[in-house]
Design an enzyme around this catalytic site. Structure first.
Site, PDB file in Angstrom:
ATOM      1  N   THR A  49      26.572   9.123 -15.632  1.00 38.00           N
ATOM      2  CA  THR A  49      26.788   9.938 -16.444  1.00 38.00           C
ATOM      3  C   THR A  49      26.140  11.269 -15.912  1.00 38.00           C
ATOM      4  O   THR A  49      25.264  11.533 -14.611  1.00 38.00           O
ATOM      5  CB  THR A  49      26.105  10.077 -17.924  1.00 38.00           C
ATOM      6  N   CYS A  50      25.980  12.806 -16.526  1.00 39.56           N
ATOM      7  CA  CYS A  50      25.613  14.183 -15.679  1.00 39.56           C
ATOM      8  C   CYS A  50      23.971  14.242 -15.510  1.00 39.56           C
ATOM      9  O   CYS A  50      23.810  14.395 -14.569  1.00 39.56           O
ATOM     10  CB  CYS A  50      25.883  14.876 -16.964  1.00 39.56           C
ATOM     11  N   ARG A  52      22.180  10.333 -15.783  1.00 41.95           N
ATOM     12  CA  ARG A  52      21.422   9.190 -14.973  1.00 41.95           C
ATOM     13  C   ARG A  52      22.846   8.728 -13.837  1.00 41.95           C
ATOM     14  O   ARG A  52      23.460   8.434 -14.823  1.00 41.95           O
ATOM     15  CB  ARG A  52      21.406   8.098 -16.113  1.00 41.95           C
ATOM     16  N   SER A 107      16.978  10.571 -23.424  1.00 46.91           N
ATOM     17  CA  SER A 107      17.675  11.476 -23.146  1.00 46.91           C
ATOM     18  C   SER A 107      16.807  12.964 -22.335  1.00 46.91           C
ATOM     19  O   SER A 107      15.947  13.185 -23.749  1.00 46.91           O
ATOM     20  CB  SER A 107      18.730  12.025 -23.994  1.00 46.91           C
ATOM     21  N   GLU A 112      19.784  12.392 -28.863  1.00 47.51           N
ATOM     22  CA  GLU A 112      21.703  12.978 -28.712  1.00 47.51           C
ATOM     23  C   GLU A 112      22.278  11.867 -28.704  1.00 47.51           C
ATOM     24  O   GLU A 112      22.361   9.874 -28.046  1.00 47.51           O
ATOM     25  CB  GLU A 112      21.934  13.730 -27.038  1.00 47.51           C
ATOM     26  N   ALA A 188      38.072  18.815 -20.931  1.00 49.53           N
ATOM     27  CA  ALA A 188      39.252  18.420 -21.772  1.00 49.53           C
ATOM     28  C   ALA A 188      38.370  16.681 -22.800  1.00 49.53           C
ATOM     29  O   ALA A 188      38.907  16.409 -23.119  1.00 49.53           O
ATOM     30  CB  ALA A 188      40.032  18.548 -22.283  1.00 49.53           C
ATOM     31  N   GLY A 189      36.711  15.921 -22.155  1.00 52.25           N
ATOM     32  CA  GLY A 189      36.096  15.723 -22.424  1.00 52.25           C
ATOM     33  C   GLY A 189      35.539  15.354 -23.756  1.00 52.25           C
ATOM     34  O   GLY A 189      35.647  16.627 -24.198  1.00 52.25           O
ATOM     35  N   THR A 191      32.112  16.369 -24.453  1.00 53.08           N
ATOM     36  CA  THR A 191      31.450  17.236 -23.494  1.00 53.08           C
ATOM     37  C   THR A 191      31.953  17.820 -24.412  1.00 53.08           C
ATOM     38  O   THR A 191      31.766  19.423 -24.741  1.00 53.08           O
ATOM     39  CB  THR A 191      30.712  16.920 -22.350  1.00 53.08           C
TER      40      THR A 191
END
Length: 429
Positions: A49-50, A52, A107, A112, A188-189, A191
């Site tokens: 992920t952004c 980890r 997180s 979150e 367009a995910g 997040t």
């Protein structure tokens, strides 16, 4: 079975390193194949992920050193550079870490909810690539169950604050009345969906959503009365937007310094607010050097996020207790499985001895042996065979100074209970 969790996150590594260690979707299949071959692990899962990149592995041996070498090589990094930011957890601590991640306790934004979905996606991807077996499956299912309890039994998820919310909060530092501003969302995910929702709540009414697939961009933009465009159309619309927030899985930057410079010349010093949530980054870092551009990365959102952490500390303590309970439940399950396997082997061995002695007795009977003598011989032989090896091992353990083995034998066969139940006679006194 040894379990290892290994990785880097927002606490141990800056975004510059995290983006170099991130796994893109198109490389995942190769990564799974190479990882298992290089590490010797029988099971593997990858979370990227952004904030980890983590590897979850199960095997017969501790595979951390070989995994570190593979991870550095796969991303063309020096092992020593990566090792400085790396954390490694083993066995019970590895299980605890996975559960804390699932519950949002590890997180950047405490509690979150997005990370649970990302972890579920990582597990599903491992299964699709035939990399997750019974051990990791059991661990992930337990982690998901613990995360659900944390959500329902604590207040950690109340008034949720995410990276998306933090990004929109920072925009208020630049624009007091956001109803006058136009936003460009790149991606367009999930997040970006959250970003759009928070921007709408903050008063933004004019949206552009840029994506590689036009249909997805139009669908998301349409929910907020906006317009969907292709990534290639961004330069055409860039002059007319004030807020740019990007989160894609692109391995290369989407928005470069040159495009922003050209747009700035037409804006007459009207400022840009930009947040790059993606790892690897979507917006070239050099954009931050331009006048009238306020560019933030996911690491710059820390102050907003730390306020969130302070507000949720009480709920976090309750959540940690639930995690501790979940870890213990998981370890108990493993011990029970190990006991079942051991008991199965024990029973199989006893049945082999039984069959051997029974066949010997039947041969004797067929040859005309006395039934009572044969029966007594069968009982004596079976008893000797069953007790021989345990007796040898108990004597050996006692000689080696391990009295606990004798204690376990007495407990196993309830010898103390049996002696207490025997009637006391004058002869015994």
């Amino acid at each position: 079975m040894a379990l290892v969790t290994l990785g880097i996150n927002h606490r141990t590594a800056p975004v510059e390193l995290r983006e170099r260690v991130a796994f893109t979707p198109e490389h995942m299949a190769d990564a799974f194949a190479e990882l298992r071959a290089a590490s010797g692990a029988t099971e593997a899962a990858i979370l990227s992920t952004c904030n980890r990149t983590e590897l979850y592995l199960a095997g017969d041996d501790d595979c951390a050193p070989s995994v570190l070498r593979w991870l550095a090589g796969f991303h063309e990094l020096d092992s020593s550079e990566l090792e400085q930011s790396l954390y490694v957890y083993r066995d019970a601590e590895a299980v605890r870490h996975v559960m804390r991640v699932a519950a949002g306790l590890d997180s950047m934004v405490l509690g979150e909810p997005q990370i649970l979905g990302q972890l579920k996606d990582a597990y599903a991807l491992a299964r699709e690539n035939n990399a997750s077996g019974a051990f990791l499956s059991r661990m992930f299912e337990q982690a998901f169950s613990v995360a659900k309890r944390v959500r329902t039994q604590t207040a950690i998820g109340e008034n949720p604050v995410s990276v998306a919310y933090a990004a929109v909060s920072m925009a208020h530092h630049i624009f007091a009345d956001m109803s006058r501003n136009r936003a460009l969302l790149i991606g367009a995910g999930k997040t970006i969906e959250l970003v759009a929702r928070h921007l709408a709540d903050a008063g933004v009414q004019d949206f552009l959503v840029a994506n590689r697939t036009l249909e997805r961009a139009q669908t998301l933009a349409g929910r907020h009365g906006g317009k969907g465009i292709l990534l290639s159309e961004i330069p055409e619309y860039l002059t007319d937007v004030d807020i740019v927030i990007s989160s894609t899985a692109s391995p290369l930057p989407i928005l470069g310094k040159g495009a922003v410079e050209r747009a700035l010349k037409k804006r007459k010093h009207r400022p840009y607010f930009m947040v790059d949530i993606a790892v690897p980054r979507d917006i070239e870092p050099e954009v931050a050097s331009l006048d009238d551009v306020y560019l933030y990365t996911v690491d710059d959102l820390r102050q907003v996020i730390e306020e969130n952490i302070r507000s949720r500390e009480g709920a976090a303590r309750e959540a940690e207790n639930l995690v501790d309970s979940g870890v213990q439940d998981f370890l108990n399950q493993l011990r029970a499985l190990d006991a079942v396997s051991t008991l199965k082997q024990f029973r199989q061995r006893a049945e082999v001895l039984r069959d051997v002695e029974t066949e010997k007795a039947l041969r004797t009977l067929r040859n005309g042996g006395d039934p009572e003598t044969v029966l007594r011989s069968l009982a004596r032989g079976l008893t000797n065979k069953l007790l021989h090896e345990p007796s040898v091992q108990v004597r050996k353990a006692t000689t080696e100074g391990r009295p606990e083995v004798t204690k376990w034998l007495r407990e196993l066969h309830q010898l103390d209970v049996l002696e207490a139940d025997e009637p006391t006679t004058p002869e015994k006194i």
